[in-house]
Design a protein around this motif. Structure first.
Motif, PDB file in Angstrom:
ATOM      1  N   THR A   1       0.828  -1.211   0.000  1.00 36.62           N
ATOM      2  CA  THR A   1       0.000   0.000   0.000  1.00 36.62           C
ATOM      3  C   THR A   1       0.860   1.258   0.000  1.00 36.62           C
ATOM      4  O   THR A   1       0.567   2.231  -0.708  1.00 36.62           O
TER       5      THR A   1
ATOM      6  N   ALA B   1       2.421   1.729  -3.526  1.00 38.46           N
ATOM      7  CA  ALA B   1       1.409   2.226  -4.469  1.00 38.46           C
ATOM      8  C   ALA B   1       1.089   3.688  -4.203  1.00 38.46           C
ATOM      9  O   ALA B   1       0.910   4.479  -5.142  1.00 38.46           O
TER      10      ALA B   1
ATOM     11  N   ALA C   1      -5.073   1.902  -5.744  1.00 34.12           N
ATOM     12  CA  ALA C   1      -5.001   0.544  -5.203  1.00 34.12           C
ATOM     13  C   ALA C   1      -6.160   0.286  -4.254  1.00 34.12           C
ATOM     14  O   ALA C   1      -6.534   1.149  -3.458  1.00 34.12           O
TER      15      ALA C   1
ATOM     16  N   TYR D   1      -5.096  -7.565  -4.260  1.00 34.39           N
ATOM     17  CA  TYR D   1      -5.113  -6.155  -4.658  1.00 34.39           C
ATOM     18  C   TYR D   1      -5.641  -6.001  -6.086  1.00 34.39           C
ATOM     19  O   TYR D   1      -5.335  -6.812  -6.970  1.00 34.39           O
TER      20      TYR D   1
ATOM     21  N   PHE E   1      -5.420  -2.850  -8.923  1.00 37.66           N
ATOM     22  CA  PHE E   1      -4.658  -1.627  -9.172  1.00 37.66           C
ATOM     23  C   PHE E   1      -5.205  -0.841 -10.357  1.00 37.66           C
ATOM     24  O   PHE E   1      -5.902  -1.374 -11.210  1.00 37.66           O
TER      25      PHE E   1
ATOM     26  N   ALA F   1      -9.061  -0.518  -9.553  1.00 37.19           N
ATOM     27  CA  ALA F   1      -9.112  -0.272  -8.111  1.00 37.19           C
ATOM     28  C   ALA F   1     -10.533  -0.022  -7.606  1.00 37.19           C
ATOM     29  O   ALA F   1     -10.825  -0.252  -6.432  1.00 37.19           O
TER      30      ALA F   1
ATOM     31  N   LEU G   1       3.447  -3.830 -10.164  1.00 40.13           N
ATOM     32  CA  LEU G   1       3.956  -2.644  -9.463  1.00 40.13           C
ATOM     33  C   LEU G   1       5.418  -2.455  -9.870  1.00 40.13           C
ATOM     34  O   LEU G   1       6.344  -2.747  -9.103  1.00 40.13           O
TER      35      LEU G   1
END
Length: 217
Positions: free
Chosen positions: A65, A68, A75, A97, A99, A103, A180
């Protein structure tokens, strides 16, 4: 421990129809266990959860977290949430998660995430202390078929992260996240090692300094 729970084997895959699985899971709604269904077999993972497992769980959620947030990546993280293809597959990963544009894919108030209606998560993470071989084997095959983009297994015993990129119902080991970009597994592994000697606020401060370094900007 409930009477229902004591009558069921846990931490192994057992043969069951989807209808049997649904009934068993419904009877365990008040328990804090996790349940999986894959290829005509079910697996229950019931409490207790170890102190080490719980600590690594928190560190990983914080690290993902935080990264991001620093990178400006939208996220949504989910803790032990059920993802289901009705009649076929069911899973409750430790962490998941969505993204970027995904999200906000799942509406507020959603219960079980119906994968016949919504996309699979971009990232799924299992924290493994006693379930390592299964997380690397059968569960990885399950997540490959569900179309998860990336799958990490956190080996609590060795403070190691075994990460896979998933595509075309197959997977390959990676040392840097593809969902990521810039987030390297060795940084996360060092955070896990530091958490054995430091409190989580100190580990968080160290992660913040690492993520803010020039190579992560």
């Amino acid at each position: 421990m409930s009477e229902t729970q004591t009558q069921l084997p846990t931490d192994i895959w057992i043969c069951a129809s989807w209808q049997e699985y649904e009934q068993i899971v419904a009877n365990l709604l008040n328990e804090k266990g996790k349940s999986y269904y894959y290829k005509g077999h079910m697996r229950l993972e019931m409490p207790p959860v170890s102190f080490a497992h719980g600590k690594d769980h928190v560190i990983i959620i914080f690290a993902v977290t935080l990264f991001a947030t620093i990178k400006g990546i939208l996220a949504t993280g989910l803790d032990t949430t059920t993802f289901r293809k009705t009649g076929i597959q069911d899973c409750q990963p430790d962490v998941a998660y969505y993204f970027r544009e995904r999200a906000q894919t799942i509406p507020a108030g959603t219960g079980i995430v119906n994968l016949d209606r919504y996309p699979a998560p971009d990232l799924v993470i299992e924290i493994a202390k006693t379930s390592l071989l299964d997380d690397l084997g059968t569960k990885r095959a399950l997540y490959e078929e569900l179309g998860i983009a990336e799958y990490w297994v956190v080996d609590v015993q060795n403070a190691e992260i075994i990460a896979y990129a998933i595509a075309d119902q197959g997977s390959k080991r990676i040392q840097e996240s593809q969902v990521l970009p810039g987030l390297a597994m060795p940084i996360l592994e060092e955070a896990l090692r530091r958490s054995r000697e430091m409190n989580q606020s100190e580990v968080g401060a160290w992660l913040l300094s690492q993520f803010q370094q020039k190579e992560y900007c």
